[in-house]
Design an enzyme around this catalytic site. Structure first.
Site, mmCIF file in Angstrom:
data_model
loop_
_atom_site.group_PDB
_atom_site.id
_atom_site.type_symbol
_atom_site.label_atom_id
_atom_site.label_comp_id
_atom_site.label_asym_id
_atom_site.label_seq_id
_atom_site.Cartn_x
_atom_site.Cartn_y
_atom_site.Cartn_z
ATOM 1 N NE ARG A 20 -2.416 8.821 5.075
ATOM 2 C CZ ARG A 20 -1.282 8.664 5.706
ATOM 3 N NH1 ARG A 20 -1.075 9.439 6.821
ATOM 4 N NH2 ARG A 20 -0.265 8.250 5.349
ATOM 5 C CG ASN A 38 -3.959 6.143 6.323
ATOM 6 O OD1 ASN A 38 -4.807 6.458 5.535
ATOM 7 N ND2 ASN A 38 -2.782 5.933 5.793
#
EC number: 3.6.1.7
Length: 99
Positions: A20, A38
Protein backbone atom coordinates in the site's frame (compact mmCIF):
# COMPACT_ATOMS: atom_id res chain seq x y z
CA UNK A 1 -6.28 15.15 -22.14
CA UNK A 2 -9.23 13.53 -20.42
CA UNK A 3 -9.00 11.74 -17.10
CA UNK A 4 -9.77 8.06 -16.65
CA UNK A 5 -10.52 6.22 -13.40
CA UNK A 6 -9.71 2.55 -12.82
CA UNK A 7 -10.49 0.32 -9.86
CA UNK A 8 -7.67 -2.19 -9.48
CA UNK A 9 -7.63 -5.45 -7.50
CA UNK A 10 -4.20 -6.94 -6.78
CA UNK A 11 -3.85 -10.47 -5.40
CA UNK A 12 -0.96 -12.63 -4.25
CA UNK A 13 1.44 -11.90 -1.40
CA UNK A 14 0.55 -8.22 -1.29
CA UNK A 15 -0.18 -7.58 2.40
CA UNK A 16 2.50 -7.19 5.05
CA UNK A 17 5.10 -6.31 2.40
CA UNK A 18 4.64 -2.52 2.12
CA UNK A 19 2.47 -2.75 -0.99
CA UNK A 20 0.00 0.00 0.00
CA UNK A 21 2.74 2.47 0.91
CA UNK A 22 4.65 1.63 -2.28
CA UNK A 23 1.53 2.06 -4.42
CA UNK A 24 0.52 5.36 -2.80
CA UNK A 25 4.05 6.80 -3.10
CA UNK A 26 4.50 5.63 -6.70
CA UNK A 27 1.06 6.80 -7.85
CA UNK A 28 1.50 10.22 -6.24
CA UNK A 29 4.97 10.61 -7.76
CA UNK A 30 3.42 9.87 -11.17
CA UNK A 31 0.81 12.61 -10.63
CA UNK A 32 -2.15 10.28 -10.10
CA UNK A 33 -4.83 10.64 -7.46
CA UNK A 34 -7.01 8.06 -5.74
CA UNK A 35 -6.67 5.63 -2.85
CA UNK A 36 -5.46 2.19 -1.80
CA UNK A 37 -6.53 -0.24 0.94
CA UNK A 38 -6.10 -3.82 2.11
CA UNK A 39 -9.05 -6.16 1.89
CA UNK A 40 -9.81 -8.88 4.41
CA UNK A 41 -9.45 -11.55 1.70
CA UNK A 42 -5.71 -10.76 1.49
CA UNK A 43 -5.88 -8.65 -1.66
CA UNK A 44 -5.18 -4.95 -2.17
CA UNK A 45 -7.71 -2.63 -3.82
CA UNK A 46 -6.81 0.70 -5.41
CA UNK A 47 -8.48 3.45 -7.37
CA UNK A 48 -6.23 5.29 -9.82
CA UNK A 49 -7.25 8.49 -11.62
CA UNK A 50 -5.33 10.50 -14.19
CA UNK A 51 -4.42 10.52 -17.86
CA UNK A 52 -4.80 7.20 -19.69
CA UNK A 53 -1.08 6.60 -20.41
CA UNK A 54 -0.07 7.28 -16.79
CA UNK A 55 -2.86 5.14 -15.30
CA UNK A 56 -1.92 2.31 -17.69
CA UNK A 57 1.74 2.58 -16.69
CA UNK A 58 0.81 2.46 -12.99
CA UNK A 59 -1.33 -0.64 -13.56
CA UNK A 60 1.67 -2.28 -15.25
CA UNK A 61 3.86 -1.34 -12.26
CA UNK A 62 1.24 -2.89 -9.94
CA UNK A 63 2.01 -6.23 -11.58
CA UNK A 64 5.54 -6.00 -10.15
CA UNK A 65 4.92 -4.13 -6.90
CA UNK A 66 7.59 -3.63 -4.23
CA UNK A 67 10.43 -6.14 -4.04
CA UNK A 68 8.93 -8.22 -1.18
CA UNK A 69 5.57 -8.65 -2.96
CA UNK A 70 4.63 -11.65 -5.08
CA UNK A 71 1.80 -10.48 -7.32
CA UNK A 72 -0.36 -13.22 -8.81
CA UNK A 73 -3.03 -11.14 -10.57
CA UNK A 74 -3.98 -7.55 -11.33
CA UNK A 75 -7.52 -6.85 -12.54
CA UNK A 76 -8.47 -3.32 -13.59
CA UNK A 77 -12.00 -2.14 -14.32
CA UNK A 78 -13.55 1.18 -15.28
CA UNK A 79 -14.70 3.07 -12.18
CA UNK A 80 -17.10 5.96 -11.65
CA UNK A 81 -15.92 9.33 -10.25
CA UNK A 82 -17.78 8.87 -6.96
CA UNK A 83 -15.23 6.23 -5.84
CA UNK A 84 -12.73 9.07 -5.42
CA UNK A 85 -14.89 10.45 -2.59
CA UNK A 86 -13.36 7.87 -0.23
CA UNK A 87 -10.09 9.84 -0.14
CA UNK A 88 -9.20 11.73 3.02
CA UNK A 89 -10.07 15.45 2.74
CA UNK A 90 -7.20 17.44 1.24
CA UNK A 91 -5.22 14.40 0.05
CA UNK A 92 -4.50 13.56 -3.57
CA UNK A 93 -3.84 9.92 -2.68
CA UNK A 94 -5.02 8.20 0.51
CA UNK A 95 -4.23 4.95 2.27
CA UNK A 96 -7.59 3.78 3.61
CA UNK A 97 -8.49 1.36 6.40
CA UNK A 98 -8.93 -2.33 5.61
CA UNK A 99 -12.31 -3.31 4.21
Amino acid sequence: MSEIIRQVMISGRVQGVGYRAWLAHTAEAMGLHGWVRNRRDGSVEAVLAGSEPIVSEMIARCQRGPSAARVEAVVAEIAQPDVLNLRQPGERFSILSTL
